[in-house]
Design a protein around this motif. Structure first.
Motif, PDB file in Angstrom:
ATOM      1  N   LEU A 137     -34.568 -11.334  -0.455  1.00 34.20           N
ATOM      2  CA  LEU A 137     -35.398 -11.490  -1.465  1.00 34.20           C
ATOM      3  C   LEU A 137     -36.506 -10.426  -1.502  1.00 34.20           C
ATOM      4  CD1 LEU A 137     -36.281 -15.371  -1.671  1.00 34.20           C
ATOM      5  CD2 LEU A 137     -34.941 -13.929  -3.221  1.00 34.20           C
ATOM      6  N   PRO A 138     -36.837  -9.779  -2.903  1.00 33.19           N
ATOM      7  CA  PRO A 138     -37.831  -8.892  -2.704  1.00 33.19           C
ATOM      8  C   PRO A 138     -39.111  -9.436  -2.346  1.00 33.19           C
ATOM      9  CG  PRO A 138     -36.723  -9.066  -5.237  1.00 33.19           C
ATOM     10  CD  PRO A 138     -36.154 -10.284  -4.051  1.00 33.19           C
TER      11      PRO A 138
ATOM     12  N   MET B 114     -35.957 -18.360   3.790  1.00 29.70           N
ATOM     13  CA  MET B 114     -35.134 -17.810   2.633  1.00 29.70           C
ATOM     14  C   MET B 114     -33.692 -16.947   3.352  1.00 29.70           C
ATOM     15  SD  MET B 114     -36.082 -18.783  -0.140  1.00 29.70           S
ATOM     16  CE  MET B 114     -36.232 -20.072   0.373  1.00 29.70           C
ATOM     17  N   HIS B 115     -34.298 -16.291   4.464  1.00 31.18           N
ATOM     18  CA  HIS B 115     -32.909 -15.781   5.408  1.00 31.18           C
ATOM     19  C   HIS B 115     -31.877 -16.828   5.796  1.00 31.18           C
ATOM     20  CE1 HIS B 115     -31.154 -12.448   7.302  1.00 31.18           C
ATOM     21  NE2 HIS B 115     -30.757 -13.175   8.420  1.00 31.18           N
ATOM     22  N   ILE B 116     -32.421 -17.927   6.288  1.00 31.75           N
ATOM     23  CA  ILE B 116     -31.454 -18.980   6.320  1.00 31.75           C
ATOM     24  C   ILE B 116     -30.518 -19.500   5.219  1.00 31.75           C
ATOM     25  CG2 ILE B 116     -31.121 -21.339   7.039  1.00 31.75           C
ATOM     26  CD1 ILE B 116     -33.669 -21.090   8.575  1.00 31.75           C
ATOM     27  N   VAL B 117     -31.148 -19.407   4.088  1.00 28.50           N
ATOM     28  CA  VAL B 117     -30.473 -19.767   2.705  1.00 28.50           C
ATOM     29  C   VAL B 117     -29.611 -18.566   2.315  1.00 28.50           C
ATOM     30  CG1 VAL B 117     -30.686 -20.541   0.242  1.00 28.50           C
ATOM     31  CG2 VAL B 117     -32.194 -21.385   2.368  1.00 28.50           C
ATOM     32  N   LEU B 118     -30.211 -17.577   2.290  1.00 27.14           N
ATOM     33  CA  LEU B 118     -29.220 -16.407   1.470  1.00 27.14           C
ATOM     34  C   LEU B 118     -28.442 -15.812   2.683  1.00 27.14           C
ATOM     35  CD1 LEU B 118     -32.135 -14.966  -0.552  1.00 27.14           C
ATOM     36  CD2 LEU B 118     -30.320 -16.656  -1.097  1.00 27.14           C
ATOM     37  N   ARG B 119     -28.277 -15.790   4.072  1.00 28.38           N
ATOM     38  CA  ARG B 119     -27.719 -14.874   4.819  1.00 28.38           C
ATOM     39  C   ARG B 119     -26.163 -14.944   4.682  1.00 28.38           C
ATOM     40  NH1 ARG B 119     -25.529 -17.771   9.353  1.00 28.38           N
ATOM     41  NH2 ARG B 119     -25.443 -15.883  10.533  1.00 28.38           N
TER      42      ARG B 119
ATOM     43  N   ARG C  98     -22.526 -19.755  15.498  1.00 31.33           N
ATOM     44  CA  ARG C  98     -22.724 -20.427  14.371  1.00 31.33           C
ATOM     45  C   ARG C  98     -24.351 -21.121  14.327  1.00 31.33           C
ATOM     46  NH1 ARG C  98     -16.874 -23.310  13.517  1.00 31.33           N
ATOM     47  NH2 ARG C  98     -15.544 -21.480  13.244  1.00 31.33           N
ATOM     48  N   LEU C  99     -24.780 -21.280  15.370  1.00 34.47           N
ATOM     49  CA  LEU C  99     -26.129 -21.844  15.384  1.00 34.47           C
ATOM     50  C   LEU C  99     -27.148 -20.827  15.446  1.00 34.47           C
ATOM     51  CD1 LEU C  99     -25.467 -24.499  18.390  1.00 34.47           C
ATOM     52  CD2 LEU C  99     -25.297 -24.938  16.044  1.00 34.47           C
ATOM     53  N   THR C 100     -26.760 -19.707  14.908  1.00 35.34           N
ATOM     54  CA  THR C 100     -28.050 -18.631  14.681  1.00 35.34           C
ATOM     55  C   THR C 100     -28.747 -19.356  13.591  1.00 35.34           C
ATOM     56  OG1 THR C 100     -26.556 -16.863  15.138  1.00 35.34           O
ATOM     57  CG2 THR C 100     -28.337 -16.275  13.951  1.00 35.34           C
ATOM     58  N   PRO C 101     -28.646 -19.921  12.773  1.00 35.44           N
ATOM     59  CA  PRO C 101     -29.537 -20.484  11.915  1.00 35.44           C
ATOM     60  C   PRO C 101     -30.587 -21.442  12.451  1.00 35.44           C
ATOM     61  CG  PRO C 101     -27.465 -20.861  10.760  1.00 35.44           C
ATOM     62  CD  PRO C 101     -27.326 -20.234  12.200  1.00 35.44           C
TER      63      PRO C 101
END
Length: 557
Positions: free
Chosen positions: A216-217, A205-210, A371-374
């Motif tokens: 997310l709660p 979820m951190h990848i999606v929402l970063r 940019r490759l952090t994900p």
């Protein structure tokens, strides 16, 4: 013993009495070459007329002999994986879908778990320098290689599904084997899979929402983890072949991410922004011997997971070749990758950052990957999925093997009549796992319960020694030096003692978790009481058979 109706080609032969310890009489042409001298012989056995010793391969004869275990009635128990098919009855057994690539995927996907990205800090700080830390990684990998060799020998000789449970049950005693069932239900598969699901949901979820700066709660993360757990368990119920293919895909993706991380460190070195590693090797702080043992205790579990391949031994093609090769090569590769990862982190991060409490993968990604952090976050998620998938493989096979030996409800020994998957075992584990998502600080609890993680491997190493002593004439296609089991037993004992010293409360908590297994074994397995419970379970089993379309293997003798 009651015989199944309509079975005409099975006959009972003779009665065996007490014999002196010399060569035993030939009572059956099919088993004469495998009968070992012993003081008390079983009272009777089954002889199948269609059995022909000349057409039986050495590995099949070894499996039959190694699995022969007298029960309370002194009956010879033939192994389920080697029993002959009774005429007129259908066979219902797991298909052999694991080839050599799948075996490599199971082992390499299990070792080097996500914990390596969070334990580098502890290993580096306890060792006091880069050189000793790399030596700890190497020695930990070497000890796991020794353990994997022990597992490969006894698994290649038996070739049965069930892993640690079946190896301990066949060779040692039913009581420690029953403890393995208890650990699987309590923490081995259930609690571990929930922890990995939470880890996956957090990083995925951190990848999606970063990009949006959102988090997310906690309750929504648990919802994502529950959906992901349900999807994995559903796949295990639908197709074992697709589970094996998924493991290959995840393992390839995992090593691609590892390669990108190591390549980012190499680019840092080429550009000239890296830390001077030569000076890091020369600087070594003074540490105590206790710190070194604690570093080993932190590094060694990173390489665990190779034993999960033994749980699907009955589903592996050419088990005498594929299991030893995949386990040997994989346990050589894993410490090399761990050393390269530690060197990559050391080349980018300072000494203070390596010893900080922040996970090194986070610091490394922000500094070296841009940019490759994900990719770094994806690596954590993929590693969690790999470990979860193989953990469920191991858990379902443990329950399946235990039920076939009458050590647990017979419902777990049933397969789907069309898909030949372990539906009852998978649904049981999922039902136990889901409520665990409500537990807070689950990671700390599983760390405490992990104090006994070295107990089953130690028992299997003991089983290797006992197996050689009890069955010296068994054909072993893969054999390790005699010192290997003793070395691994010592290593497991040291790891367990160090873990208890690190977490004194773990002793009490683990005992509270494990002790109920003893009275349960005595009442449910030995005494088979209370009868009302067994009748209720029987009625529930009949209902679930109709609901899930599952059944026993009726073709076994």
């Amino acid at each position: 013993m009651a015989l199944r109706k309509g079975v005409s080609n099975v006959k009972m032969i003779g009665m065996w009495n007490l014999y002196p310890k010399d060569k035993t009489r030939d009572v059956s042409t099919s088993t004469a070459s495998l009968v070992e001298p012993c003081s008390v012989q079983p009272s009777f056995y089954f002889n199948f007329n269609e059995t022909d010793d000349e057409t039986t391969s050495p590995s099949d004869r070894a499996t039959t002999h190694a699995a022969r275990q007298p029960n309370n009635n002194n009956e010879i128990i033939l192994p389920t994986s080697n029993s002959k098919q009774l005429p007129g009855l259908p066979r219902l057994e797991p298909p052999k879908v694991f080839g050599l690539p799948h075996c490599f995927a199971v082992v390499l996907g299990s070792v080097l778990s996500a914990s390596i990205l969070f334990t580098v800090n502890g290993v580096h700080s306890k060792c006091g320098g880069l050189g000793p830390a790399l030596l700890v990684w190497f020695c930990s990998g070497a000890m796991n290689f020794v353990g994997a060799q022990c597992y490969a020998e006894i698994t290649a000789a038996t070739g049965e599904t069930g892993g640690e449970f079946i190896l301990i049950y066949r060779t040692l005693n039913p009581m420690p084997a029953f403890m393995q069932i208890w650990i699987t239900l309590l923490a081995g598969t259930t609690m571990a899979s929930v922890t990995l699901a939470m880890l996956f949901s957090e990083y995925a979820m951190h990848i999606v929402l970063r990009e949006y700066g959102l988090d997310l709660p906690r309750h929504l993360l648990k919802l994502v983890a529950a959906l992901q757990l349900s999807a994995i368990y559903a796949l295990h119920c639908i197709s074992t072949r697709w589970v094996a293919r998924l493991q290959i895909i995840l393992t390839i993706l995992k090593f691609c991410c590892l390669g990108i991380i190591i390549s980012a460190a190499v680019r840092f070195i080429i550009v000239g922004d890296a830390v001077d590693l030569s000076s890091e090797f020369q600087r070594v702080e003074s540490v105590q011997i206790v710190d070194i043992f604690q570093a080993f205790a932190a590094a060694s579990p990173v390489f665990l997971g190779w034993q999960r391949l033994t749980f699907v031994a009955g589903e592996v093609n050419n088990v005498t070749r594929n299991i030893p090769i995949s386990m040997s090569v994989s346990t050589i590769i894993s410490p090399i990758v761990a050393i390269l990862l530690h060197l990559s982190f050391a080349a980018v991060l300072s000494e203070q950052e390596l010893q900080s409490d922040t996970p090194v993968i986070v610091l490394f990604a922000h500094r070296a990957m841009g940019r490759l952090t994900p990719v770094a976050l994806l690596l954590v998620s993929v590693q969690a999925l790999c470990s979860m998938n193989t953990g469920i493989l191991a858990g379902t096979r443990t329950l399946y093997a235990a039920a076939r030996e009458s050590m647990s409800p017979e419902f777990w020994a049933m397969l789907h009549i069309h898909k030949l998957t372990f539906v009852p075992a998978a649904l049981t584990l999922m039902t136990i796992s889901m409520p665990m998502l409500l537990i807070e600080n689950l990671h700390q609890l599983i760390t405490v319960l992990g104090a006994f993680r070295w107990f089953p491997p130690m028992l299997v190493a003991v089983a290797v020694i006992v197996h050689r002593w009890r069955f010296p004439r068994v054909y072993r296609p893969f054999k390790v030096p005699a010192a290997f089991p003793f070395i691994f037993i010592t290593f497991c004992l040291v790891q367990t003692i160090v873990t208890f010293i690190q977490h004194p409360l773990a002793v009490g908590v683990c005992l509270l978790g494990i002790l109920p297994a003893f009275p349960l074994f005595l009442v449910l397995v030995k005494l088979r009481r209370p009868m009302t419970l067994f009748k209720a379970v029987e009625r529930a089993t009949e209902f679930m058979q109709k609901l899930l379309l599952v059944a026993h293997d009726l073709g076994h003798g």
